[in-house]
Design a protein around this motif. Structure first.
Motif, PDB file in Angstrom:
ATOM      1  N   LYS A 120      -0.228  -5.005  10.029  1.00 25.69           N
ATOM      2  CA  LYS A 120      -0.770  -3.792   9.404  1.00 25.69           C
ATOM      3  C   LYS A 120      -1.097  -4.051   7.942  1.00 25.69           C
ATOM      4  CE  LYS A 120       2.085  -0.726  12.184  1.00 25.69           C
ATOM      5  NZ  LYS A 120       3.278   0.099  12.180  1.00 25.69           N
ATOM      6  N   GLN A 121      -2.122  -3.372   7.479  1.00 22.99           N
ATOM      7  CA  GLN A 121      -2.430  -3.328   6.056  1.00 22.99           C
ATOM      8  C   GLN A 121      -1.771  -2.063   5.530  1.00 22.99           C
ATOM      9  OE1 GLN A 121      -6.611  -3.622   5.112  1.00 22.99           O
ATOM     10  NE2 GLN A 121      -6.276  -3.228   2.948  1.00 22.99           N
ATOM     11  N   ARG A 122      -0.859  -2.174   4.591  1.00 21.96           N
ATOM     12  CA  ARG A 122      -0.072  -1.023   4.123  1.00 21.96           C
ATOM     13  C   ARG A 122      -0.719  -0.282   2.969  1.00 21.96           C
ATOM     14  NH1 ARG A 122       4.950  -0.296   6.106  1.00 21.96           N
ATOM     15  NH2 ARG A 122       5.419   0.947   4.269  1.00 21.96           N
ATOM     16  N   MET A 123      -1.747  -0.843   2.380  1.00 19.81           N
ATOM     17  CA  MET A 123      -2.409  -0.225   1.225  1.00 19.81           C
ATOM     18  C   MET A 123      -3.782  -0.870   1.053  1.00 19.81           C
ATOM     19  SD  MET A 123      -0.540  -2.282  -1.901  1.00 19.81           S
ATOM     20  CE  MET A 123      -1.734  -1.799  -3.128  1.00 19.81           C
ATOM     21  N   PRO A 124      -4.665  -0.264   0.279  1.00 24.14           N
ATOM     22  CA  PRO A 124      -5.926  -0.946  -0.026  1.00 24.14           C
ATOM     23  C   PRO A 124      -5.670  -2.176  -0.900  1.00 24.14           C
ATOM     24  CG  PRO A 124      -6.012   1.393  -0.617  1.00 24.14           C
ATOM     25  CD  PRO A 124      -4.591   1.079  -0.291  1.00 24.14           C
ATOM     26  N   ILE A 125      -6.556  -3.123  -0.836  1.00 25.04           N
ATOM     27  CA  ILE A 125      -6.485  -4.274  -1.743  1.00 25.04           C
ATOM     28  C   ILE A 125      -6.785  -3.744  -3.142  1.00 25.04           C
ATOM     29  CG2 ILE A 125      -7.549  -6.481  -2.375  1.00 25.04           C
ATOM     30  CD1 ILE A 125      -8.132  -6.833   0.689  1.00 25.04           C
ATOM     31  N   ARG A 126      -5.902  -4.046  -4.073  1.00 25.44           N
ATOM     32  CA  ARG A 126      -6.032  -3.514  -5.433  1.00 25.44           C
ATOM     33  C   ARG A 126      -6.198  -4.640  -6.448  1.00 25.44           C
ATOM     34  NH1 ARG A 126      -6.852   1.868  -4.818  1.00 25.44           N
ATOM     35  NH2 ARG A 126      -5.146   2.870  -3.700  1.00 25.44           N
ATOM     36  N   ALA A 127      -6.978  -4.350  -7.499  1.00 33.02           N
ATOM     37  CA  ALA A 127      -7.153  -5.282  -8.613  1.00 33.02           C
ATOM     38  C   ALA A 127      -6.105  -4.971  -9.672  1.00 33.02           C
ATOM     39  CB  ALA A 127      -8.543  -5.144  -9.202  1.00 33.02           C
ATOM     40  N   TYR A 128      -5.479  -6.011 -10.221  1.00 35.65           N
ATOM     41  CA  TYR A 128      -4.509  -5.825 -11.296  1.00 35.65           C
ATOM     42  C   TYR A 128      -5.187  -5.416 -12.603  1.00 35.65           C
ATOM     43  CZ  TYR A 128      -0.100  -7.244  -9.234  1.00 35.65           C
ATOM     44  OH  TYR A 128       1.048  -7.283  -8.499  1.00 35.65           O
ATOM     45  N   TYR A 129      -6.318  -6.022 -12.896  1.00 40.53           N
ATOM     46  CA  TYR A 129      -7.034  -5.756 -14.130  1.00 40.53           C
ATOM     47  C   TYR A 129      -8.505  -5.488 -13.776  1.00 40.53           C
ATOM     48  CZ  TYR A 129      -2.870  -8.151 -15.843  1.00 40.53           C
ATOM     49  OH  TYR A 129      -1.576  -8.540 -16.080  1.00 40.53           O
ATOM     50  N   PRO A 130      -8.804  -4.317 -13.210  1.00 42.63           N
ATOM     51  CA  PRO A 130     -10.182  -4.034 -12.735  1.00 42.63           C
ATOM     52  C   PRO A 130     -11.229  -4.271 -13.820  1.00 42.63           C
ATOM     53  CG  PRO A 130      -8.675  -2.245 -12.157  1.00 42.63           C
ATOM     54  CD  PRO A 130      -7.921  -3.166 -13.072  1.00 42.63           C
ATOM     55  N   GLY A 131     -12.273  -5.018 -13.445  1.00 45.58           N
ATOM     56  CA  GLY A 131     -13.377  -5.306 -14.347  1.00 45.58           C
ATOM     57  C   GLY A 131     -13.049  -6.320 -15.433  1.00 45.58           C
ATOM     58  N   GLU A 132     -11.806  -6.784 -15.474  1.00 44.86           N
ATOM     59  CA  GLU A 132     -11.391  -7.701 -16.536  1.00 44.86           C
ATOM     60  C   GLU A 132     -11.027  -9.080 -15.998  1.00 44.86           C
ATOM     61  OE1 GLU A 132      -7.803  -7.795 -19.795  1.00 44.86           O
ATOM     62  OE2 GLU A 132      -8.426  -5.877 -18.972  1.00 44.86           O
ATOM     63  N   LYS A 133     -10.160  -9.119 -14.956  1.00 46.71           N
ATOM     64  CA  LYS A 133      -9.707 -10.374 -14.363  1.00 46.71           C
ATOM     65  C   LYS A 133      -9.765 -10.244 -12.843  1.00 46.71           C
ATOM     66  CE  LYS A 133      -6.584 -11.384 -18.196  1.00 46.71           C
ATOM     67  NZ  LYS A 133      -5.203 -11.684 -18.582  1.00 46.71           N
ATOM     68  N   TYR A 139      -0.123  -5.114  -0.060  1.00 46.50           N
ATOM     69  CA  TYR A 139       1.057  -5.163   0.807  1.00 46.50           C
ATOM     70  C   TYR A 139       0.600  -5.065   2.257  1.00 46.50           C
ATOM     71  CZ  TYR A 139       4.772  -4.859  -2.667  1.00 46.50           C
ATOM     72  OH  TYR A 139       5.655  -5.138  -3.666  1.00 46.50           O
ATOM     73  N   VAL A 140       1.199  -5.902   3.091  1.00 47.15           N
ATOM     74  CA  VAL A 140       0.889  -5.941   4.522  1.00 47.15           C
ATOM     75  C   VAL A 140       2.207  -5.977   5.295  1.00 47.15           C
ATOM     76  CG1 VAL A 140      -1.352  -7.098   4.214  1.00 47.15           C
ATOM     77  CG2 VAL A 140       0.734  -8.466   4.521  1.00 47.15           C
ATOM     78  N   GLU A 141       2.077  -5.972   6.611  1.00 43.12           N
ATOM     79  CA  GLU A 141       3.242  -6.015   7.487  1.00 43.12           C
ATOM     80  C   GLU A 141       2.909  -6.916   8.664  1.00 43.12           C
ATOM     81  OE1 GLU A 141       5.137  -2.513  10.147  1.00 43.12           O
ATOM     82  OE2 GLU A 141       4.863  -2.037   8.019  1.00 43.12           O
ATOM     83  N   ASP A 142       3.821  -7.793   9.027  1.00 41.29           N
ATOM     84  CA  ASP A 142       3.585  -8.645  10.192  1.00 41.29           C
ATOM     85  C   ASP A 142       3.794  -7.821  11.475  1.00 41.29           C
ATOM     86  OD1 ASP A 142       6.318  -8.603  10.853  1.00 41.29           O
ATOM     87  OD2 ASP A 142       6.687 -10.658  10.232  1.00 41.29           O
ATOM     88  N   PRO A 143       3.514  -8.365  12.648  1.00 42.48           N
ATOM     89  CA  PRO A 143       3.664  -7.594  13.893  1.00 42.48           C
ATOM     90  C   PRO A 143       5.106  -7.189  14.203  1.00 42.48           C
ATOM     91  CG  PRO A 143       2.364  -9.575  14.281  1.00 42.48           C
ATOM     92  CD  PRO A 143       2.921  -9.685  12.904  1.00 42.48           C
ATOM     93  N   PHE A 144       6.067  -7.723  13.444  1.00 39.99           N
ATOM     94  CA  PHE A 144       7.483  -7.453  13.706  1.00 39.99           C
ATOM     95  C   PHE A 144       8.062  -6.455  12.710  1.00 39.99           C
ATOM     96  CE2 PHE A 144       6.149 -11.857  14.242  1.00 39.99           C
ATOM     97  CZ  PHE A 144       6.018 -11.855  15.616  1.00 39.99           C
ATOM     98  N   GLY A 145       7.219  -5.957  11.800  1.00 35.91           N
ATOM     99  CA  GLY A 145       7.644  -4.957  10.834  1.00 35.91           C
ATOM    100  C   GLY A 145       8.124  -5.510   9.510  1.00 35.91           C
ATOM    101  N   ILE A 146       7.975  -6.815   9.281  1.00 38.72           N
ATOM    102  CA  ILE A 146       8.402  -7.419   8.017  1.00 38.72           C
ATOM    103  C   ILE A 146       7.281  -7.239   6.995  1.00 38.72           C
ATOM    104  CG2 ILE A 146       9.066  -9.559   6.864  1.00 38.72           C
ATOM    105  CD1 ILE A 146      10.247 -10.436   9.616  1.00 38.72           C
ATOM    106  N   VAL A 147       7.615  -6.605   5.887  1.00 37.24           N
ATOM    107  CA  VAL A 147       6.640  -6.299   4.839  1.00 37.24           C
ATOM    108  C   VAL A 147       6.568  -7.466   3.856  1.00 37.24           C
ATOM    109  CG1 VAL A 147       6.142  -4.755   2.895  1.00 37.24           C
ATOM    110  CG2 VAL A 147       7.004  -3.819   5.065  1.00 37.24           C
ATOM    111  N   PHE A 148       5.334  -7.833   3.512  1.00 36.62           N
ATOM    112  CA  PHE A 148       5.153  -8.835   2.469  1.00 36.62           C
ATOM    113  C   PHE A 148       3.891  -8.536   1.686  1.00 36.62           C
ATOM    114  CE2 PHE A 148       3.398 -10.680   6.322  1.00 36.62           C
ATOM    115  CZ  PHE A 148       2.269 -11.382   5.948  1.00 36.62           C
ATOM    116  N   GLU A 149       3.743  -9.233   0.583  1.00 39.56           N
ATOM    117  CA  GLU A 149       2.655  -8.998  -0.351  1.00 39.56           C
ATOM    118  C   GLU A 149       1.770 -10.238  -0.416  1.00 39.56           C
ATOM    119  OE1 GLU A 149       2.421  -7.454  -4.997  1.00 39.56           O
ATOM    120  OE2 GLU A 149       4.241  -8.413  -4.260  1.00 39.56           O
TER     121      GLU A 149
END
Length: 164
Positions: A120-133, A139-149
């Protein structure tokens, strides 16, 4: 004198070790360095004694597999008989680990591959410094429910003020 220690490995408990090895090798590209094998409860070998120290008496047996990332970080997969087959409820509040992070400059491609393979995709892909860097995270989740970034750039580059 204090110095930074290197990261060796992380242990993940999964409900189905064969499917976890398949997901992490095919989606994440991690190398399988030890096929899934069974460890039985006993106190006649060093590994048996160590497991009893960690899990206590009565764990009976479990399956274990070892994988490694491209930068040599180990991924230890465990499948316990007593494992709750339901995905864990994500809760970032209690003390303890609530995610790990991987790096891929093609964050969109990796997120899509995770979703296509049951994650699963848990959130939209976000920019840390939009328009700058060009640094992005998600954050995503594997098929077993383990969340990672997922980060597009290294940790130190993302948080240093001088990069880019």
């Amino acid at each position: 004198m204090s110095y930074p220690r290197s990261f060796s490995h992380i242990g993940l408990s999964v409900p189905d070790i064969e499917n976890a090895v398949k997901f992490y090798s095919e989606v994440m590209g991690w190398y399988l360095v030890m096929e899934p094998s069974e460890v039985k409860e006993e106190v006649d070998t060093a590994i048996g004694i160590m497991c009893q120290d960690v899990f206590g008496e009565g764990y009976e047996d479990f399956k274990i597999a070892h994988m490694v990332t491209s930068d040599g970080i180990g991924i230890e997969l465990f499948e316990f008989k007593q494992n709750d087959q339901n995905a864990p409820v994500f809760n970032h509040v209690p003390t303890g680990m609530f995610h790990f992070s991987v790096q891929d400059p093609d964050i969109e491609g990796l997120v899509n591959k995770i979703v296509e393979n049951g994650g699963k995709q848990r959130m939209p892909i976000r920019a840390y410094y939009p328009g700058e860097k060009p640094y992005k995270m998600c954050y995503v989740e594997d098929p077993f429910g383990i969340v990672f970034e997922i980060y597009t750039h290294s940790y130190e580059v993302t948080y240093s003020s001088g990069a880019y």
